[in-house]
Design an enzyme around this catalytic site. Sequence first.
Site, PDB file in Angstrom:
ATOM      1  NE  ARG A  28      46.229  41.423  43.090  1.00 12.94           N
ATOM      2  CZ  ARG A  28      45.968  40.139  42.848  1.00 12.94           C
ATOM      3  NH1 ARG A  28      46.733  39.467  42.007  1.00 12.94           N
ATOM      4  NH2 ARG A  28      44.961  39.528  43.433  1.00 12.94           N
ATOM      5  CG  HIS A  83      48.673  46.367  44.960  1.00 12.81           C
ATOM      6  ND1 HIS A  83      48.919  45.011  45.071  1.00 12.81           N
ATOM      7  CD2 HIS A  83      47.326  46.507  45.053  1.00 12.81           C
ATOM      8  CE1 HIS A  83      47.778  44.367  45.243  1.00 12.81           C
ATOM      9  NE2 HIS A  83      46.791  45.260  45.228  1.00 12.81           N
ATOM     10  CG  HIS A 111      40.455  38.600  43.608  1.00 13.36           C
ATOM     11  ND1 HIS A 111      40.215  39.461  42.559  1.00 13.36           N
ATOM     12  CD2 HIS A 111      41.533  39.109  44.256  1.00 13.36           C
ATOM     13  CE1 HIS A 111      41.091  40.450  42.578  1.00 13.36           C
ATOM     14  NE2 HIS A 111      41.898  40.258  43.604  1.00 13.36           N
ATOM     15  CE1 TYR A 165      44.340  44.530  42.584  1.00  8.53           C
ATOM     16  CE2 TYR A 165      42.402  43.592  43.648  1.00  8.53           C
ATOM     17  CZ  TYR A 165      43.764  43.847  43.635  1.00  8.53           C
ATOM     18  OH  TYR A 165      44.546  43.426  44.681  1.00  8.53           O
ATOM     19  NE  ARG A 212      46.620  38.794  46.601  1.00 11.08           N
ATOM     20  CZ  ARG A 212      45.898  37.738  46.211  1.00 11.08           C
ATOM     21  NH1 ARG A 212      46.522  36.616  45.808  1.00 11.08           N
ATOM     22  NH2 ARG A 212      44.583  37.772  46.228  1.00 11.08           N
ATOM     23  CE  LYS A 255      44.832  39.400  51.097  1.00  9.49           C
ATOM     24  NZ  LYS A 255      44.590  40.772  50.593  1.00  9.49           N
TER      25      LYS A 255
END
Length: 301
Positions: free
Chosen positions: A237, A234, A268, A277, A141, A166
Site C-alpha cells: 500500500r 502493508h 483516507h 504513506y 488495505r 475502514k
Amino acid sequence: MIAKAEQYLEMRRKLGFAMRIEGEELLRFARYAEKMGHSGPLTLEIALQWAQASPASRIYHARRLDVVRRFARYMKLFVPETEIPQEGMLGPSYRRIAPHIYSEEEVSALIGACRRLTPVGGIRPHTHATLFGLLACVGMRISEALHLSIDDFDPDRRTITIVEGKFHKSRILPLHPSCVKALTAYRDLRDRRQPATVAFFVTELGTSVKYLKVLKTFRMIADSLNWSRDTRIHGLRHTFAVRRLLQWHRDGEDVHRRIGELSTYLGHCKVQDTYWYFSAIPELMALAAERFERYVGVRDD
C-alpha cells in the site's frame, strides 16, 4: 467509573466511531480505577498509575494515556474538577516504522512465488498471486481485499467497489485493463470450483480466505526470497502511494493539487493520512531535486 466510560463509548459509537480497541482499553482503565477504590473526579494520578501499570513498552504506556486523555476531555464537560493529562507526558504514543517500498522486481518475485505454492493445480496459488497483485495495483488495505464479494468486481465498468471499508467509508476504484484481465481470469477459475461463499478470494475448500493464513503464507514466501522481516504486506500500500507520487512528478503534475484524489482513492479521512504513506526513495528524491534546481534557475534568471 465504568458507567461513565460506557456512557462515553455509547456517545462516540453513535457518532460513527467503532471504538473497538480503544473501548476495550478504556473499560480496562475504568475497572482498574474501581478496583483501586478510586472515587470522585478523574485525576492525573490514577490515569498515570494505570497507563504505566502494564509491563509493556513506553510507547504503549503513552498510548494508554491517550485513551484516558480523550475520555477526560469528555468528562471535563460534566465534572469541572476532572484533570486532563497533558499530551506527551509519557513521550510519543506512535512510532513510524519505515515501510519497505517494493521494486517492480520484488513484486514480480512475490507473485511468481505465489504461483509455485501447493497444491499444484489447486486454487491456492492463483488466490495468493491475484490477491497480492491486486494490492500492488490499487493500494487497497488487505482487510478490504479479503472482504470483497464476487459482486464487488465489475469487469464491464472496470471497477471494484469497497463496501464499508475502514471508518465505514465505501468507494469505487477504477482499474487498469491489465488488472481487470487478471481479476476476470481468477473469477472464472473461482466460479468453476463452485465455492461455498460469495467472497471473491477463496480457499481450496471454497471458503473465504482469512488474514492470518495469508500472513503466514506471505511470511513463508518472504523468508524463501531472503527478504528482511521489515517487508510486510502493508508495504504494498505504501509502495502504491509512492509510485503514484513518483509518476505525477515525472508527468509534471501539480502534486499538491492532486493529492486529494489519491487520498480519496486510498480511502483516507484526512489528506494528512496520505502524506504518512510517502517515503523518500532515491527516484523520488532525484526528481524532487531536479524540480528544485529548475525552480532555482528560474528565480536566478
